[in-house]
Structures are given as structure tokens and as C-alpha cells.
Design a protein around this motif. Structure first.
Motif, PDB file in Angstrom:
ATOM      1  N   TRP A   1     -22.495   7.929   9.352  1.00  0.00           N
ATOM      2  CA  TRP A   1     -21.145   7.782   8.822  1.00  0.00           C
ATOM      3  C   TRP A   1     -20.719   9.099   8.151  1.00  0.00           C
ATOM      4  CZ3 TRP A   1     -17.674   3.881   9.344  1.00  0.00           C
ATOM      5  CH2 TRP A   1     -18.149   2.629   9.781  1.00  0.00           C
ATOM      6  N   HIS A   2     -19.522   9.538   8.420  1.00  0.00           N
ATOM      7  CA  HIS A   2     -18.971  10.718   7.756  1.00  0.00           C
ATOM      8  C   HIS A   2     -17.474  10.769   8.036  1.00  0.00           C
ATOM      9  CE1 HIS A   2     -19.538  12.247  11.881  1.00  0.00           C
ATOM     10  NE2 HIS A   2     -18.609  13.150  11.610  1.00  0.00           N
TER      11      HIS A   2
ATOM     12  N   ARG B   1     -13.762   5.089   1.912  1.00  0.00           N
ATOM     13  CA  ARG B   1     -13.751   6.019   3.048  1.00  0.00           C
ATOM     14  C   ARG B   1     -12.340   6.172   3.608  1.00  0.00           C
ATOM     15  NH1 ARG B   1     -18.842   3.229   4.674  1.00  0.00           N
ATOM     16  NH2 ARG B   1     -17.602   1.944   6.120  1.00  0.00           N
ATOM     17  N   THR B   2     -11.635   5.071   3.727  1.00  0.00           N
ATOM     18  CA  THR B   2     -10.265   5.116   4.240  1.00  0.00           C
ATOM     19  C   THR B   2      -9.361   5.881   3.293  1.00  0.00           C
ATOM     20  OG1 THR B   2     -10.533   2.989   5.383  1.00  0.00           O
ATOM     21  CG2 THR B   2      -8.281   3.718   4.941  1.00  0.00           C
ATOM     22  N   ALA B   3      -9.558   5.693   1.980  1.00  0.00           N
ATOM     23  CA  ALA B   3      -8.751   6.398   0.980  1.00  0.00           C
ATOM     24  C   ALA B   3      -8.979   7.906   1.057  1.00  0.00           C
ATOM     25  CB  ALA B   3      -9.079   5.883  -0.416  1.00  0.00           C
ATOM     26  N   VAL B   4     -10.219   8.300   1.292  1.00  0.00           N
ATOM     27  CA  VAL B   4     -10.526   9.728   1.414  1.00  0.00           C
ATOM     28  C   VAL B   4      -9.853  10.309   2.653  1.00  0.00           C
ATOM     29  CG1 VAL B   4     -12.352  11.427   1.792  1.00  0.00           C
ATOM     30  CG2 VAL B   4     -12.696   9.574   0.130  1.00  0.00           C
ATOM     31  N   ALA B   5      -9.965   9.603   3.776  1.00  0.00           N
ATOM     32  CA  ALA B   5      -9.319  10.072   5.009  1.00  0.00           C
ATOM     33  C   ALA B   5      -7.805  10.193   4.813  1.00  0.00           C
ATOM     34  CB  ALA B   5      -9.633   9.120   6.161  1.00  0.00           C
ATOM     35  N   LYS B   6      -7.220   9.237   4.093  1.00  0.00           N
ATOM     36  CA  LYS B   6      -5.777   9.282   3.846  1.00  0.00           C
ATOM     37  C   LYS B   6      -5.396  10.488   2.996  1.00  0.00           C
ATOM     38  CE  LYS B   6      -1.916   6.621   1.935  1.00  0.00           C
ATOM     39  NZ  LYS B   6      -1.502   5.348   1.297  1.00  0.00           N
ATOM     40  N   ALA B   7      -6.167  10.759   1.948  1.00  0.00           N
ATOM     41  CA  ALA B   7      -5.876  11.907   1.078  1.00  0.00           C
ATOM     42  C   ALA B   7      -5.995  13.213   1.847  1.00  0.00           C
ATOM     43  CB  ALA B   7      -6.815  11.903  -0.123  1.00  0.00           C
ATOM     44  N   LEU B   8      -7.012  13.291   2.706  1.00  0.00           N
ATOM     45  CA  LEU B   8      -7.180  14.496   3.518  1.00  0.00           C
ATOM     46  C   LEU B   8      -6.003  14.673   4.474  1.00  0.00           C
ATOM     47  CD1 LEU B   8     -10.998  14.189   4.301  1.00  0.00           C
ATOM     48  CD2 LEU B   8      -9.923  15.902   2.836  1.00  0.00           C
ATOM     49  N   ARG B   9      -5.524  13.586   5.032  1.00  0.00           N
ATOM     50  CA  ARG B   9      -4.356  13.662   5.913  1.00  0.00           C
ATOM     51  C   ARG B   9      -3.108  14.072   5.135  1.00  0.00           C
ATOM     52  NH1 ARG B   9      -4.493   9.006  10.635  1.00  0.00           N
ATOM     53  NH2 ARG B   9      -6.506   9.617  11.528  1.00  0.00           N
TER      54      ARG B   9
ATOM     55  N   ASP C   1     -21.793   8.943   1.765  1.00  0.00           N
ATOM     56  CA  ASP C   1     -22.894   8.097   1.276  1.00  0.00           C
ATOM     57  C   ASP C   1     -22.473   7.349   0.018  1.00  0.00           C
ATOM     58  OD1 ASP C   1     -24.408   9.096   3.310  1.00  0.00           O
ATOM     59  OD2 ASP C   1     -25.651  10.407   2.052  1.00  0.00           O
ATOM     60  N   GLY C   2     -22.688   6.044   0.004  1.00  0.00           N
ATOM     61  CA  GLY C   2     -22.369   5.215  -1.154  1.00  0.00           C
ATOM     62  C   GLY C   2     -20.920   4.781  -1.229  1.00  0.00           C
ATOM     63  N   MET C   3     -20.098   5.224  -0.327  1.00  0.00           N
ATOM     64  CA  MET C   3     -18.678   4.833  -0.345  1.00  0.00           C
ATOM     65  C   MET C   3     -18.485   3.497   0.360  1.00  0.00           C
ATOM     66  SD  MET C   3     -16.466   8.274   0.538  1.00  0.00           S
ATOM     67  CE  MET C   3     -16.676   9.812  -0.365  1.00  0.00           C
ATOM     68  N   THR C   4     -17.590   2.703  -0.172  1.00  0.00           N
ATOM     69  CA  THR C   4     -17.200   1.472   0.508  1.00  0.00           C
ATOM     70  C   THR C   4     -16.262   1.821   1.657  1.00  0.00           C
ATOM     71  OG1 THR C   4     -15.247   1.144  -0.879  1.00  0.00           O
ATOM     72  CG2 THR C   4     -17.336   0.211  -1.679  1.00  0.00           C
ATOM     73  N   SER C   5     -16.001   0.850   2.505  1.00  0.00           N
ATOM     74  CA  SER C   5     -15.073   1.068   3.603  1.00  0.00           C
ATOM     75  C   SER C   5     -13.696   1.468   3.086  1.00  0.00           C
ATOM     76  CB  SER C   5     -14.965  -0.207   4.451  1.00  0.00           C
ATOM     77  OG  SER C   5     -13.995  -0.050   5.461  1.00  0.00           O
ATOM     78  N   ALA C   6     -13.277   0.809   1.996  1.00  0.00           N
ATOM     79  CA  ALA C   6     -11.961   1.105   1.426  1.00  0.00           C
ATOM     80  C   ALA C   6     -11.903   2.530   0.883  1.00  0.00           C
ATOM     81  CB  ALA C   6     -11.633   0.111   0.317  1.00  0.00           C
TER      82      ALA C   6
END
Length: 295
Positions: free
Chosen positions: A242-243, A216-224, A209-214
Motif C-alpha cells: 500500500w502506498h 489514505r483518501t484524505a492524503v491523496a485528496k490533499a496532494l491533488r 503505514d498505519g493509515m486508515t482507508s479514510a
């Protein structure tokens, strides 16, 4: 004078005797030093046993069942062969399946072995755990690179395991901000839209919630980066908001559905039922343990 001569002769004999004895003692010590202690039968057997790399074996058990062919997981063949031979010896796996490929037949055989030990539920999911893998290998192999989920802990009101918590904490350090969960692990039947992926350990949904598309992608990358198979999920893909959905690779408590997702991730897929191409940030895939060894 005769007495003095006799005394000198006696002293000479004593010195000669001492020298001879010293030489014998020295020779014995040298001989003992040069001759290695005999190895016991137990130590000889232990030295000749093959090793099973648990990290590689568990990874193969997640990837191999999802392959369309019999391609082996790199670095896992010898370990998987040792496990399969042990299963065969117990009458749980036919010889034709002893091939270094941890496919569905080997998963089924290993789950049967786990049940024979009295395990149920997640403990009999076909993924090798430390105790079952070690017990299976008694007299056949030794287990290296041991891994495990650790104890259950609470985070944001949800249950996860210690390994997952450490991974999330490291992802937060890379990002520079905190993450909040929308769903945790060990939640059997809790969310029908998750198709059972959260029934076991190692799986979380991250609130965006409140995250931009960029972002969200950065979070997914860090998790990977830290060892999750992670994807940004949108409402267009299913009945959910969205999650970010993340499954910890090589968590030995993964549900069968989550195991399938991590296998799909290695094969470049999105982890959904449609088996579409991975739509997340592409980076070199690694497990949490591999990440730790390089950071």
C-alpha cells in the motif's frame, strides 16, 4: 531727459526679446511633450511578438499525446501554435502538424530541438524547459508564465526537486500532519515496479503505514489539491505494498512515463497500464501554480 528716454526704450526692447524667447522655449517644450518619442525598431518588434504561456504549453505536452482524438488543451492553442511554427521554421516539424495540438509528433520534434542544443536525458524529454523554449522563440515570441523544477533537495533520504518539496509542504499544512516518503525522484531504474515514473523529477511515493482507508483518501485528496496527480495504490494493483503514488503536474523534469500519467489523470484515468477509470477522490484539477494563485 533724452538719456532717460533712451534707457526706457532699451529696457522695453530687452523685455520684449525675453518674452519672445520665453514663448519660443515654451512652444518647443509643448511640441516635445505632444510628440511621443520615436519607437526604436527593436521595441516595435518586441511589442508585436506573440506570447507563449509556458504553463499552458507544458500542460498540453502532457495531455495531448494521451488523447484518443485531436481535442486541444483549453487555453493552450495559440501558445502551442507559436512553438510549432518555430519548430517548422527549423525544419523539425511538417506544416501539417502545425495545428495547436501538442501530440506525439510535436513532442518528438521538440525533443529533437532540445538535442540540437546539446541536451540529453531529462533535458531532452520533449517537455519545453525555460531555456529551450526561450531560445526557440528568439525573434518569434516571448515566454510568459515561466515554470521550473528548481534545485534538487533531500527529503527522507530521497532526492526530489524544490517545486515538489514546496507542494508536499503545503499538502502537509492542509492535512495537519507530516508525510513520509517511500521513494523519491531522479531514481533511474531504481524500482522496476514503477515502470520508469521515478526516473525523472516530480514523482514520489508516500508511506501510508498505519493509515486508515479514510486517511489514505484524505492524503491523496490533499496532494491533488496542490497539483499532484495522486492515487492510492494497493497490492491488488501490482507488485507493491500500500502506498500513495504522486506525480507533480507540469514538472518539466517528468520522465516520459510520468508525463503519460499526468496526462491520463486529466482524462479521468488511473495512471496504470490498464488505463482503468480514476479511482481516487475527484476534485477540480489544477497545477501547483494555479493553486498558488488562488490561495
Amino acid at each position: 531727459m533724452a538719456s532717460a528716454i533712451k534707457t526706457r526704450k532699451t529696457a522695453t526692447r530687452l523685455l520684449t526679446a525675453v518674452a519672445v524667447l520665453s514663448g519660443l522655449v515654451l512652444s518647443a517644450a509643448q511640441a516635445n511633450a505632444a510628440t511621443p518619442a520615436p519607437r526604436t525598431e527593436a521595441s516595435a518588434v518586441t511589442a508585436t511578438l506573440p506570447t507563449v504561456n509556458m504553463e499552458a504549453t507544458v500542460l498540453a505536452a502532457q495531455i495531448d499525446p494521451r488523447r484518443a482524438d485531436n481535442t486541444l488543451t483549453p487555453g493552450a492553442k495559440d501558445s502551442v501554435l507559436a512553438v510549432e511554427r518555430a519548430l517548422q521554421a527549423r525544419g523539425l516539424l511538417d506544416a501539417k502538424w502545425v495545428d495547436g495540438y501538442f501530440g506525439t509528433t510535436t513532442i518528438t520534434a521538440y525533443a529533437a530541438y532540445q538535442r540540437s542544443l546539446g541536451y540529453t536525458g531529462l533535458a531532452a524529454n520533449g517537455l519545453p524547459g525555460t531555456t529551450s523554449l526561450t531560445t526557440l522563440g528568439q525573434g518569434r515570441y516571448t515566454v510568459t508564465q515561466q515554470i521550473g523544477p528548481g534545485a534538487h533537495v533531500q527529503r527522507d533520504g530521497y532526492t526530489i526537486d524544490t517545486r515538489t518539496q514546496k507542494m508536499l509542504t503545503e499538502a502537509e499544512r492542509l492535512l495537519g500532519f507530516s508525510l513520509t516518503l517511500d521513494q523519491g525522484s531522479y531514481n533511474p531504474g531504481g524500482d522496476p515496479t514503477s515502470a520508469g515514473t521515478h526516473d525523472g523529477g516530480g514523482v514520489v511515493d508516500v508511506n501510508v503505514d498505519g493509515m486508515t482507508s479514510a486517511t489514505r483518501t484524505a492524503v491523496a485528496k490533499a496532494l491533488r489539491q496542490v497539483g499532484f496527480a495522486a492515487w492510492v495504490r494497493s497490492p491488488s494493483q501490482g507488485d507493491w505494498p500500500w502506498h500513495i503514488h504522486a506525480a507533480a503536474i507540469n514538472d518539466t523534469d517528468l520522465s516520459t512515463q510520468a508525463q503519460n500519467q499526468t496526462g491520463d489523470y486529466y482524462l479521468g484515468l488511473n495512471g496504470l497500464a490498464n488505463h482503468a477509470a480514476d479511482d481516487g477522490p475527484r476534485i477540480p484539477i489544477q497545477t501547483w501554480e494555479e493553486y498558488q494563485r488562488t490561495h
